[in-house]
Design an enzyme around this catalytic site. Structure first.
Site, short mmCIF file in Angstrom:
data_model
loop_
_atom_site.label_atom_id
_atom_site.label_comp_id
_atom_site.label_asym_id
_atom_site.label_seq_id
_atom_site.Cartn_x
_atom_site.Cartn_y
_atom_site.Cartn_z
CB CYS A 110 -0.90 0.01 1.27
SG CYS A 110 -2.06 1.49 1.31
CG HIS A 153 -5.80 -2.10 -2.01
ND1 HIS A 153 -4.89 -2.81 -1.37
CD2 HIS A 153 -5.36 -0.83 -1.82
CE1 HIS A 153 -3.97 -1.70 -0.64
NE2 HIS A 153 -4.19 -0.76 -1.17
CD GLU A 154 -6.64 1.94 -4.55
OE1 GLU A 154 -5.76 1.10 -4.82
OE2 GLU A 154 -6.54 2.70 -3.42
CG HIS A 157 -7.49 2.73 1.15
ND1 HIS A 157 -6.49 2.56 2.18
CD2 HIS A 157 -6.44 2.39 -0.06
CE1 HIS A 157 -5.32 2.30 1.89
NE2 HIS A 157 -5.35 1.94 0.66
C1 LIG Z 1 1.71 -0.42 -3.29
C2 LIG Z 1 2.19 -0.98 -4.43
C3 LIG Z 1 3.19 -1.95 -4.34
C4 LIG Z 1 2.88 0.33 -5.14
C5 LIG Z 1 1.10 -1.23 -5.28
N1 LIG Z 1 1.46 -1.49 -6.77
C6 LIG Z 1 1.10 -2.75 -7.24
O1 LIG Z 1 0.59 -3.59 -6.49
N2 LIG Z 1 1.69 -3.07 -8.45
C7 LIG Z 1 1.33 -4.01 -9.15
C8 LIG Z 1 0.74 -5.34 -8.82
C9 LIG Z 1 0.62 -6.39 -9.66
F1 LIG Z 1 0.09 -7.40 -9.09
C10 LIG Z 1 0.99 -6.29 -10.97
C11 LIG Z 1 1.80 -4.99 -11.42
F2 LIG Z 1 2.21 -4.89 -12.50
C12 LIG Z 1 1.88 -3.97 -10.64
C13 LIG Z 1 -0.05 -0.15 -5.57
O2 LIG Z 1 -0.04 0.79 -5.93
N3 LIG Z 1 -1.00 -0.12 -4.65
C14 LIG Z 1 -2.07 0.88 -4.56
C15 LIG Z 1 -2.32 1.41 -3.20
O3 LIG Z 1 -1.76 1.23 -2.32
N4 LIG Z 1 -3.76 1.92 -3.29
O4 LIG Z 1 -4.05 2.43 -1.92
C16 LIG Z 1 -1.75 -1.54 -3.77
C17 LIG Z 1 -2.07 -2.51 -4.88
C18 LIG Z 1 -2.42 -3.69 -3.83
C19 LIG Z 1 -3.39 -4.32 -4.62
C20 LIG Z 1 -3.80 -3.56 -5.76
C21 LIG Z 1 -3.41 -2.32 -5.42
ZN LIG Z 2 -3.54 1.21 -0.35
#
Ligand SMILES: CC(C)(C)[C@H](NC(=O)Nc1cc(F)cc(F)c1)C(=O)N(CC(=O)NO)CC1CCCC1
Ligand SMILES: [Zn+2]
Length: 185
Positions: A110, A153-154, A157
C-alpha cells in the site's frame, strides 16, 4: 501536483475513517482533486517524472490517502488484455461478485504503508461494479484479475479498511477456500 509528502501513512487517522458520498455537480475543488489523484498514478508510472519527484509507482490511490474524505479513488493500470484502465471512481459500489476468491500470491502492499506485511489478502475473483465518473456519467463494469483486486483494495480505503486487516492473523499464508491465486508477473 500530488507528491509523496501528500500521501498520509499508516497511523494517520484519516486512513481509518469512512469517506462520504460525493454530491453532484462536483465543486471545482473535488474535480481538481480527482484529476490530481489520477495524475499522481500516471506521473508515478513515468520513469523520468517518478525519478525527478521521487514518486513511488502506484496503480491505485484513494482520497483517504491524500487526507480527504470524499468517496472516490483513482485507478491506472493495464487489464489482462493490455487495455489501459484509467479512471476516477466516484461513489463506487460492488453490485455483485463471484463466489470464487482470488489473492495476489506475493501479497499486497500500500502506498500508505512503508513496510512489508506478508500474507494472502482474500479478494473476490470477479466483481460487477458501479460508479460515477467526474462528468457525472453512471458506469457499470465487470472486473477480474488485478483490476478487480485493485478496485477492492481502493474501496476498502474508502471504508477505513487496510489490506492487512484481511490477512489471517494466525496463519498469513493459510489456504483461502474457493480461491484462484493471482500470480503477478
Ligand atoms: C503499493 C504498491 C506495491 C505500489 C501497489 N502496486 C502494485 O501492487 N503494483 C502491481 C501489482 C501487480 F500485481 C502487478 C503489477 F504490474 C503492478 C499499489 O500501487 N497499490 C495501490 C495502493 O496502495 N492503493 O491504495 C496497492 C495494490 C495492492 C493491490 C492492488 C493495489
Ligand atoms: Zn492502499
Amino acid at each position: 501536483m500530488i507528491l509523496m509528502d501528500d500521501i498520509v501513512r499508516e497511523g494517520h487517522p484519516t486512513l481509518r475513517l469512512k469517506a462520504e458520498e460525493i454530491k453532484f455537480p462536483l465543486t471545482a475543488e473535488v474535480k481538481q482533486l480527482a484529476e490530481d489523484m489520477l495524475q499522481y498514478l500516471i506521473n508515478s508510472q513515468d520513469p523520468e517524472i517518478a525519478e525527478k519527484y521521487q514518486l513511488r509507482s502506484g496503480i491505485g490511490l484513494a482520497a483517504n490517502q491524500v487526507n480527504s474524505l470524499h468517496r472516490m479513488f483513482a485507478l491506472h493500470l493495464p487489464d489482462e488484455n493490455g487495455e489501459q484502465l484509467s479512471f476516477v471512481a466516484i461513489n463506487p459500489k460492488i453490485v455483485s461478485h463471484s463466489v470464487e476468491s482470488t489473492f495476489l500470491t506475493g501479497g499486497e502492499g500500500c502506498l500508505s504503508v512503508d513496510r512489508n506485511v506478508p500474507g494472502y489478502v482474500p479478494r473476490y475473483a470477479r466483481i460487477t461494479v458501479k460508479f460515477k465518473t467526474v462528468d457525472g456519467e453512471e458506469k457499470k463494469m465487470r472486473l477480474k484479475g488485478l483490476p478487480a483486486i485493485a478496485f477492492q483494495h481502493e474501496l476498502d480505503h474508502l471504508n477505513g479498511v487496510m489490506f492487512y486487516d484481511r490477512i489471517n492473523e494466525s496463519n498469513p499464508y493459510a489456504d483461502i477456500p474457493n480461491a484462484i491465486p493471482y500470480e503477478r508477473d
